[in-house]
Design a protein around this motif. Structure first.
Motif, PDB file in Angstrom:
ATOM      1  N   LEU A   1      -2.402   8.857   4.301  1.00  0.00           N
ATOM      2  CA  LEU A   1      -1.800   7.663   3.712  1.00  0.00           C
ATOM      3  C   LEU A   1      -2.505   6.470   4.323  1.00  0.00           C
ATOM      4  O   LEU A   1      -2.510   6.308   5.541  1.00  0.00           O
ATOM      5  CB  LEU A   1      -0.299   7.589   4.018  1.00  0.00           C
ATOM      6  N   VAL A   2      -3.105   5.645   3.479  1.00  0.00           N
ATOM      7  CA  VAL A   2      -3.835   4.469   3.952  1.00  0.00           C
ATOM      8  C   VAL A   2      -3.264   3.243   3.241  1.00  0.00           C
ATOM      9  O   VAL A   2      -3.336   3.137   2.019  1.00  0.00           O
ATOM     10  CB  VAL A   2      -5.353   4.585   3.675  1.00  0.00           C
ATOM     11  N   PHE A   3      -2.706   2.340   4.043  1.00  0.00           N
ATOM     12  CA  PHE A   3      -2.169   1.094   3.498  1.00  0.00           C
ATOM     13  C   PHE A   3      -3.290   0.067   3.496  1.00  0.00           C
ATOM     14  O   PHE A   3      -3.847  -0.252   4.543  1.00  0.00           O
ATOM     15  CB  PHE A   3      -0.978   0.621   4.334  1.00  0.00           C
ATOM     16  N   GLN A   4      -3.620  -0.427   2.310  1.00  0.00           N
ATOM     17  CA  GLN A   4      -4.703  -1.394   2.149  1.00  0.00           C
ATOM     18  C   GLN A   4      -4.073  -2.763   1.886  1.00  0.00           C
ATOM     19  O   GLN A   4      -3.800  -3.136   0.742  1.00  0.00           O
ATOM     20  CB  GLN A   4      -5.609  -0.957   0.992  1.00  0.00           C
ATOM     21  N   ALA A   5      -3.842  -3.508   2.974  1.00  0.00           N
ATOM     22  CA  ALA A   5      -3.116  -4.781   2.888  1.00  0.00           C
ATOM     23  C   ALA A   5      -3.811  -5.774   1.971  1.00  0.00           C
ATOM     24  O   ALA A   5      -3.157  -6.443   1.164  1.00  0.00           O
ATOM     25  CB  ALA A   5      -2.933  -5.367   4.287  1.00  0.00           C
ATOM     26  N   GLY A   6      -5.125  -5.904   2.072  1.00  0.00           N
ATOM     27  CA  GLY A   6      -5.847  -6.866   1.247  1.00  0.00           C
ATOM     28  C   GLY A   6      -5.758  -6.566  -0.236  1.00  0.00           C
ATOM     29  O   GLY A   6      -5.570  -7.456  -1.061  1.00  0.00           O
ATOM     30  N   ALA A   7      -5.857  -5.303  -0.569  1.00  0.00           N
ATOM     31  CA  ALA A   7      -5.783  -4.872  -1.975  1.00  0.00           C
ATOM     32  C   ALA A   7      -4.349  -4.669  -2.444  1.00  0.00           C
ATOM     33  O   ALA A   7      -4.110  -4.492  -3.632  1.00  0.00           O
ATOM     34  CB  ALA A   7      -6.577  -3.577  -2.165  1.00  0.00           C
TER      35      ALA A   7
END
Length: 121
Positions: free
Chosen positions: A18-24
C-alpha cells in the motif's frame, strides 16, 4: 505502509503493498492475487465504510460533496484486517477492510460514475 503479510486467507485477496501518494492524492494498492489498483483519495472518502457515509441501510447512504481535493493525513492499521484512514477534512471513522479496499479498486469506475451522477457533476 505495508500491512503484515502473514495470515492472509487463501480464499480472499490480501494486500502486499500500500503506497499513499500524497501529491497525486492516490492510494496504490497491490494484492497477492496480482491485482493492482490506483484509487483516488476522493473515492476513498466518498465511499468510506463509516455509518456517517454508508448509513445503516442501503437507503441511508449519504453522498458527500466537494471532496475532489481531500487528502489523507495518516493511515492506522486496525488489527491485521483493515486500515483506519484519517482524512484532512476531519473524517476518521471509516474502517477500510482489505475486502473493502479491493472492492473500491476493482469497481472504482462504476463507483465514481454513480457518485458523479448522484451529486450532479
Amino acid at each position: 505502509m505495508m500491512p503484515e503479510m502473514a495470515g492472509g486467507s487463501s480464499d480472499r485477496p490480501w494486500p502486499v503493498e500500500l503506497v499513499f501518494q500524497a501529491g497525486a492524492k492516490r492510494l496504490k494498492a497491490r494484492f497477492d492475487d496480482g491485482a493492482c489498483f490506483d484509487i483516488a483519495y476522493e473515492l476513498l472518502r466518498v465511499e468510506s465504510p463509516s455509518a456517517e457515509v454508508q448509513g445503516h441501510s442501503a437507503a441511508g447512504k449519504k453522498w458527500v460533496m466537494g471532496k475532489q481535493d481531500v487528502g489523507i493525513e495518516r493511515a492506522e492499521q486496525v488489527g491485521r484486517y483493515a486500515l483506519r484512514l484519517v482524512f484532512d477534512d476531519g473524517h476518521d471513522s471509516g474502517i477500510f477492510t482489505w475486502d473493502w479496499l479491493y472492492r473500491l479498486g476493482r469497481d472504482q469506475d462504476v463507483l465514481m460514475a454513480d457518485y458523479r451522477r448522484a451529486i450532479g457533476a
